[in-house]
Design an enzyme around this catalytic site. Sequence first.
Site, PDB file in Angstrom:
ATOM      1  N   HIS A  15      32.439  49.792  40.967  1.00 43.18           N
ATOM      2  CA  HIS A  15      31.842  49.019  42.058  1.00 43.18           C
ATOM      3  C   HIS A  15      31.379  49.961  43.171  1.00 43.18           C
ATOM      4  O   HIS A  15      31.706  51.146  43.187  1.00 43.18           O
ATOM      5  CB  HIS A  15      32.846  48.016  42.631  1.00 43.18           C
ATOM      6  CG  HIS A  15      32.955  46.764  41.814  1.00 43.18           C
ATOM      7  ND1 HIS A  15      33.862  46.639  40.785  1.00 43.18           N
ATOM      8  CD2 HIS A  15      32.270  45.591  41.866  1.00 43.18           C
ATOM      9  CE1 HIS A  15      33.732  45.429  40.239  1.00 43.18           C
ATOM     10  NE2 HIS A  15      32.773  44.783  40.870  1.00 43.18           N
ATOM     11  N   LYS A  35      33.682  48.140  48.407  1.00 39.22           N
ATOM     12  CA  LYS A  35      34.613  47.148  47.855  1.00 39.22           C
ATOM     13  C   LYS A  35      36.034  47.499  48.269  1.00 39.22           C
ATOM     14  O   LYS A  35      36.495  48.627  48.078  1.00 39.22           O
ATOM     15  CB  LYS A  35      34.495  47.082  46.331  1.00 39.22           C
ATOM     16  CG  LYS A  35      35.352  45.969  45.732  1.00 39.22           C
ATOM     17  CD  LYS A  35      34.961  45.696  44.300  1.00 39.22           C
ATOM     18  CE  LYS A  35      35.841  44.589  43.708  1.00 39.22           C
ATOM     19  NZ  LYS A  35      35.717  43.307  44.442  1.00 39.22           N
TER      20      LYS A  35
END
Length: 233
Positions: free
Chosen positions: A130, A134
């Site tokens: 990600h 995040k």
Amino acid sequence: MKIALLGYGKMGKAIEAIAIQRGHDIVIKTSEQSGYNITDADVAIDFSVPSAAFNNISNCINNQVPVISGTTGWLEQYNDVVSLCEKQKGAFIYASNFSLGVNIFFELNKVLAKMMAKVDDYNVDIEEIHHTQKLDAPSGTAITLAEGIIDNNTAYQDWKLDVSDKNTIPITAKRIPEVPGTHTITYNSAIDTIKIEHEAHNRQGFALGAVIAAEWLVGKTGIFTMKDVLALD
């Protein structure tokens, strides 16, 4: 449909754009408003932060506003939300990922796990990648994938981040700038490798799924999942 966006970061903005395209109105944006009345909305979409999610969701349920949440990192209070929703006869959907493609991937993962339960000599691992903003690791999506394997293959009883133990699914979490989300399930043996993967190209899939879920939830009572929304049973 009048929508409250509880959390107005990158996901909130992506949801806003798609909701407007689909003919809806955004009446609350929590990063821009304070002291709002949640009952001004027909439905709420929570993509906030873990510390705010429970209060956001509870406020909606207590005021009879259907709410969906894609915030991860707060699930130790999930059962409290379920109890509140049942008590108040509210409407609630939580999903670790609202992408339509990811929810199909969840079901594919379960089918593969059932198949792999019948053969020996394969070890499974999960990798998720990600963007660097995040906050949680592993991702809620990776946890959902791990739970899908555990529920369908008795060889595995738990998952752990960056740890490979017997009967445990190891999850590797990587953070790379500008990666919306990639999840890979790999079964390795000495002979070969079986792999399935979902790669998001942008946030649009997550945002579209959230709006579709909100549209579906209005007028209903109960606790639901994306399997209900997409009729995947």
